[in-house]
Scaffold this motif. Structure first.
Motif, PDB file in Angstrom:
ATOM      1  N   MET A   1      34.978  47.106 -51.348  1.00  0.00           N
ATOM      2  CA  MET A   1      36.436  47.195 -51.212  1.00  0.00           C
ATOM      3  C   MET A   1      36.960  46.207 -50.178  1.00  0.00           C
ATOM      4  O   MET A   1      38.034  45.627 -50.331  1.00  0.00           O
ATOM      5  CB  MET A   1      36.834  48.629 -50.855  1.00  0.00           C
ATOM      6  N   ARG A   2      36.189  45.996 -49.124  1.00  0.00           N
ATOM      7  CA  ARG A   2      36.591  45.022 -48.110  1.00  0.00           C
ATOM      8  C   ARG A   2      36.599  43.615 -48.694  1.00  0.00           C
ATOM      9  O   ARG A   2      37.506  42.814 -48.428  1.00  0.00           O
ATOM     10  CB  ARG A   2      35.626  45.093 -46.928  1.00  0.00           C
ATOM     11  N   ASP A   3      35.603  43.329 -49.556  1.00  0.00           N
ATOM     12  CA  ASP A   3      35.553  42.013 -50.194  1.00  0.00           C
ATOM     13  C   ASP A   3      36.753  41.809 -51.114  1.00  0.00           C
ATOM     14  O   ASP A   3      37.317  40.707 -51.192  1.00  0.00           O
ATOM     15  CB  ASP A   3      34.248  41.866 -50.978  1.00  0.00           C
ATOM     16  N   ILE A   4      37.129  42.884 -51.815  1.00  0.00           N
ATOM     17  CA  ILE A   4      38.308  42.794 -52.677  1.00  0.00           C
ATOM     18  C   ILE A   4      39.545  42.498 -51.840  1.00  0.00           C
ATOM     19  O   ILE A   4      40.384  41.661 -52.176  1.00  0.00           O
ATOM     20  CB  ILE A   4      38.486  44.089 -53.478  1.00  0.00           C
ATOM     21  N   GLU A   5      39.634  43.189 -50.714  1.00  0.00           N
ATOM     22  CA  GLU A   5      40.786  42.993 -49.828  1.00  0.00           C
ATOM     23  C   GLU A   5      40.873  41.563 -49.321  1.00  0.00           C
ATOM     24  O   GLU A   5      41.947  40.998 -49.163  1.00  0.00           O
ATOM     25  CB  GLU A   5      40.685  43.963 -48.661  1.00  0.00           C
ATOM     26  N   LEU A   6      39.727  40.961 -49.052  1.00  0.00           N
ATOM     27  CA  LEU A   6      39.689  39.594 -48.539  1.00  0.00           C
ATOM     28  C   LEU A   6      39.788  38.541 -49.631  1.00  0.00           C
ATOM     29  O   LEU A   6      39.780  37.345 -49.351  1.00  0.00           O
ATOM     30  CB  LEU A   6      38.390  39.384 -47.744  1.00  0.00           C
ATOM     31  N   GLY A   7      39.870  39.035 -50.884  1.00  0.00           N
ATOM     32  CA  GLY A   7      40.033  38.116 -51.991  1.00  0.00           C
ATOM     33  C   GLY A   7      38.760  37.425 -52.427  1.00  0.00           C
ATOM     34  O   GLY A   7      38.800  36.458 -53.187  1.00  0.00           O
ATOM     35  N   GLU A   8      37.598  37.912 -51.967  1.00  0.00           N
ATOM     36  CA  GLU A   8      36.335  37.296 -52.341  1.00  0.00           C
ATOM     37  C   GLU A   8      35.861  37.731 -53.724  1.00  0.00           C
ATOM     38  O   GLU A   8      35.026  37.098 -54.332  1.00  0.00           O
ATOM     39  CB  GLU A   8      35.268  37.615 -51.296  1.00  0.00           C
ATOM     40  N   ILE A   9      36.393  38.877 -54.202  1.00  0.00           N
ATOM     41  CA  ILE A   9      36.061  39.340 -55.544  1.00  0.00           C
ATOM     42  C   ILE A   9      37.381  39.530 -56.294  1.00  0.00           C
ATOM     43  O   ILE A   9      38.279  40.213 -55.829  1.00  0.00           O
ATOM     44  CB  ILE A   9      35.293  40.666 -55.512  1.00  0.00           C
ATOM     45  N   GLN A  10      37.534  38.859 -57.439  1.00  0.00           N
ATOM     46  CA  GLN A  10      38.783  38.941 -58.210  1.00  0.00           C
ATOM     47  C   GLN A  10      38.693  40.047 -59.253  1.00  0.00           C
ATOM     48  O   GLN A  10      37.668  40.311 -59.793  1.00  0.00           O
ATOM     49  CB  GLN A  10      39.032  37.602 -58.912  1.00  0.00           C
TER      50      GLN A  10
END
Length: 408
Positions: free
Chosen positions: A399-408
């Motif tokens: 979820m943190r990666d999604i927030e940082l835009g690393e996972i679309q």
């Protein structure tokens, strides 16, 4: 008396399981309903045969309704049986039949040993020495269930017994709760006895060895607690924590839960073998269900080591849902592996070395049986409880990666 193994057949959820028990520590983990408490109850019922054979002591037995017999597809098994063997080679078993019919009788195992040898042992090692007024070692058994935080202190001295007998150390010991009221009364009477000794000797330095046993146990487990004593008007068990005197009932659930166990267990050990220089060093078998109950993670990391240190010859059989408990046991096991090396860290030196040969651990799988967790080659435990913890942190990381835009 130290236990070597237990075998359960058709007992509650367990169809068949054989567990070799650690001389010092046995850890049982697993999901809710996987059979951890069933093992503890089975041990309690079987050890109850020792207590029941002693004069004026009551043990535990199977329920009259046969609720312990395993039920599968709405049908009860013909019997349930629990077998125990001690490290001295003593064996006995307890069995409950589904009913008294001839068909059920034909399905019963024929290799049972019953309690005859056990009774012969208890007669020779305990009852006969009692009748001859000889010194002997009285083994201590205790079972602490999840209701141990519910204390029952007395609020009046009315009806307090004035004397205590040695075999009281085992009374109610396998009932899965803390007998805090009994411990309270015992402590109160012993304090009065100690006061009379002080007066007779005209010295405030005089102490009673039985009380000192309990005080040492409390000090060993709770470095921040001191001066345990009974106060009257109102009647209460008081300890000093920091600069304050507190009624034990004012303490947090974590303190109450563990402190009540330590007081009850050390009191039983002081009563059982008062002739020993150190009653805390006597042999005992202690079962604690959900040892992590109400304990902060930082406390969970040291509770196993503190118990092993305070009660150096007690066999602990515990259940847990906590990865902190498993990993703390691994620290003690690792400490044993490096016991002969030079260690500068005081934190590491204070760890209690735990020999893998004295340790067992199992992952309970309900109807699928049990899985050993001890890696005999590494001498460490395989911590299955870490996996769900890691899954939780991995989900957060995604979820943190999604927030940082690393996972679309």
């Amino acid at each position: 008396m130290i236990l070597k193994s237990i075998r359960l057949e058709n007992f509650r959820i367990i169809e068949e399981a054989q567990l070799d028990l650690g001389r010092r520590l046995t850890l049982l983990s697993g999901a809710n309903g996987s059979g951890k408490t069933s093992v503890m109850e089975g041990l309690s019922i079987t050890l109850g045969s020792v207590l029941t054979h002693l004069p004026e002591v009551s043990g535990r037995a199977f329920s009259k309704t046969g609720e312990e017999i395993r039920q599968f597809e709405n049908k009860k098994a013909p019997y349930c049986r629990i077998s125990i063997e001690t490290v001295q080679g003593l064996k006995w078993d307890r069995m409950q039949k589904r009913d008294k019919s001839r068909n059920t009788a034909r399905l019963l195992p024929s290799d049972g040993c019953g309690v005859r040898e056990l009774h012969r042992y208890v007669d020779g090692e305990m009852i006969d020495p009692i009748n001859r007024d000889e010194k002997f070692l009285l083994p201590v058994f205790a079972f602490y269930g999840v209701s141990r935080a519910l204390l029952n202190p007395p609020y009046t001295r009315k009806g307090f017994p004035k004397t205590h007998q040695r075999l009281e150390a085992l009374q109610g010991a396998l009932e899965a709760h803390v007998s805090f009221k009994s411990a309270f009364i015992w402590f109160y009477n012993k304090e009065n006895e100690e006061f009379r000794h002080k007066q007779a000797e005209q010295s405030f330095e005089v102490t009673l060895k039985e009380l000192d046993t309990v005080r040492r146990a409390i000090a060993g487990m709770f470095p921040d607690i001191s001066e345990p004593h009974i106060e009257v008007n109102p009647l209460r068990f008081v300890v000093r924590q920091g600069d304050e005197l507190l009624d034990i009932m004012q303490l947090s659930d974590g303190y109450k839960t563990l402190l009540a166990v330590v007081i009850d267990l050390s009191r039983r050990m002081a009563m059982a073998n008062p002739h020993l220089d150190d009653p805390l060093a006597a042999e005992a078998v202690v079962m604690i269900d959900e040892i992590d109950l109400h304990l902060h993670p930082s406390w969970q990391q040291r509770v196993i080591g503190d118990l092993l240190k305070t009660f150096p010859n007690t066999q602990f059989i515990v259940t847990t849902h906590s990865p902190y408990i498993i990993e703390s046991a691994n620290n003690n096991l690792k400490r044993h592996q490096i016991r002969n090396l030079s260690i500068e860290s005081e934190e590491i030196r204070q760890l209690v070395p735990l020999d893998p040969a004295d340790t067992s651990a199992y992952f309970m799988r309900g109807t699928e049986g049990v899985e050993p967790l001890m890696d005999t080659e590494l001498g460490l435990l395989d911590d299955r409880l870490i996996e769900p913890f890691n899954q939780l942190t991995m989900l957060f990381d995604r979820m943190r990666d999604i927030e940082l835009g690393e996972i679309q």
